[in-house]
Design a protein around this motif. Structure first.
Motif, PDB file in Angstrom:
ATOM      1  N   UNK A   1      29.815 -13.373  13.323  1.00 16.91           N
ATOM      2  CA  UNK A   1      29.285 -12.259  12.540  1.00 16.91           C
ATOM      3  C   UNK A   1      27.763 -12.330  12.461  1.00 16.91           C
ATOM      4  N   UNK A   2      27.136 -12.921  13.460  1.00 15.06           N
ATOM      5  CA  UNK A   2      25.668 -13.012  13.541  1.00 15.06           C
ATOM      6  C   UNK A   2      25.050 -13.683  12.320  1.00 15.06           C
ATOM      7  N   UNK A   3      25.760 -14.652  11.738  1.00 17.10           N
ATOM      8  CA  UNK A   3      25.218 -15.367  10.592  1.00 17.10           C
ATOM      9  C   UNK A   3      25.325 -14.639   9.275  1.00 17.10           C
ATOM     10  N   UNK A   4      25.910 -13.450   9.275  1.00 23.78           N
ATOM     11  CA  UNK A   4      26.098 -12.667   8.046  1.00 23.78           C
ATOM     12  C   UNK A   4      27.450 -13.024   7.452  1.00 23.78           C
ATOM     13  N   UNK A   5      27.554 -13.209   6.121  1.00 26.63           N
ATOM     14  CA  UNK A   5      28.871 -13.473   5.524  1.00 26.63           C
ATOM     15  C   UNK A   5      29.885 -12.430   5.987  1.00 26.63           C
ATOM     16  N   UNK A   6      31.015 -12.877   6.511  1.00 29.07           N
ATOM     17  CA  UNK A   6      31.920 -11.962   7.198  1.00 29.07           C
ATOM     18  C   UNK A   6      32.426 -10.802   6.341  1.00 29.07           C
ATOM     19  N   UNK A   7      32.773 -11.010   5.064  1.00 31.13           N
ATOM     20  CA  UNK A   7      33.290  -9.869   4.291  1.00 31.13           C
ATOM     21  C   UNK A   7      32.326  -8.679   4.245  1.00 31.13           C
ATOM     22  N   UNK A   8      31.028  -8.924   4.032  1.00 29.32           N
ATOM     23  CA  UNK A   8      30.088  -7.801   3.989  1.00 29.32           C
ATOM     24  C   UNK A   8      29.771  -7.309   5.405  1.00 29.32           C
ATOM     25  N   UNK A   9      29.822  -8.213   6.376  1.00 33.98           N
ATOM     26  CA  UNK A   9      29.651  -7.822   7.784  1.00 33.98           C
ATOM     27  C   UNK A   9      30.735  -6.823   8.178  1.00 33.98           C
ATOM     28  N   UNK A  10      31.992  -7.153   7.845  1.00 31.98           N
ATOM     29  CA  UNK A  10      33.116  -6.277   8.190  1.00 31.98           C
ATOM     30  C   UNK A  10      33.088  -4.990   7.383  1.00 31.98           C
ATOM     31  N   UNK A  11      32.720  -5.079   6.098  1.00 35.64           N
ATOM     32  CA  UNK A  11      32.692  -3.882   5.258  1.00 35.64           C
ATOM     33  C   UNK A  11      31.652  -2.889   5.752  1.00 35.64           C
TER      34      UNK A  11
END
Length: 233
Positions: free
Chosen positions: A34-44
């Motif tokens: 997820x490019x270093x972004x926390x996955x839950x907000x990345x996916x949202x």
């Protein structure tokens, strides 16, 4: 959401539940980057734009065949019916963006100062929804197979868009062809704007060109087919 028991709560519960499933399946089990972004907000973030565009395309596809009396008995620029059908999806979009803004600090992500460019990415996604919707809405007037095929198309489009995975996961040799999907640039642009994700670079230019091409094709096809609407609808 008129007469719905949970009202606008559906616009909150559905994306949260979907993101929870995505996090478990794609991040925890499949270990997707997820490019270093926390996955839950990345996916949202990806799901926010994807839901907006896919709902807009679905509504636009049915906008003409769903209002035969309006199309055949009232004179007005009929393309406005297709464009207007995308508008209701903005309600869910706004709610999802607010939800995203709430979750960003909770998950320790960084809200980028580039968030002021958010309207530009929304406009790009909207124009994409309208362009694709015009094409399918026009096709649906003459070929009702579109009703059966639109769900399959949306499903394929979902997996070809960086909703649950990062564009950086795509091999370099396929990156140019992959970027012809306009949603690549708009979703990556949204993540850059609000999550301090990687700058999409050339993908933005390709998305702009693809979006304009889709809209041009859609409008040209609509104008050529419009005179037959009253006979076949």
């Amino acid at each position: 959401y008129k007469q719905a028991v949970f009202g606008v709560g559906w616009a909150i519960v559905q994306p949260l539940a979907t993101v929870a499933v995505f996090t478990i399946v794609f991040n925890r089990l499949a270990s997707i980057s997820s490019d270093g972004i926390p996955y839950p907000v990345f996916a949202l973030a990806g799901l926010t734009f994807w839901t907006y565009v896919s709902n807009g395309v679905n509504r636009a596809t049915q906008s003409l065949v769903g209002t035969p009396a309006l199309v055949t008995k009232v004179y007005f620029p009929r393309i406005l019916a297709v464009i207007a059908s995308v508008v209701p999806a903005t309600v869910d979009l706004l709610i999802s963006l607010v939800l995203l803004g709430i979750l960003i600090p909770i998950y320790g992500a960084t809200l980028s100062g580039a968030a002021i460019t958010l309207p530009l990415w929304v406009i790009g996604a909207t124009v994409t929804a309208v362009g694709v919707g015009v094409i399918f809405g026009t096709l649906n007037v003459s070929y009702r197979d579109v009703n059966q095929g639109i769900a399959f198309f949306i499903q394929l489009w979902f997996f070809l868009s960086p909703v649950v995975y990062a564009s950086s996961s795509v091999p370099d040799k396929w990156r140019l062809i992959y970027s012809l999907n306009p949603m690549v640039g708009w979703i990556d642009g949204l993540r850059w704007a609000v999550l301090a994700g990687p700058w999409p670079g050339a993908r933005i230019l390709i998305s702009v060109i693809s979006t304009l091409a889709i809209c041009g094709i859609g409008v040209a096809y609509f104008q050529s087919a419009e005179r037959r609407f009253a006979d076949v609808i």
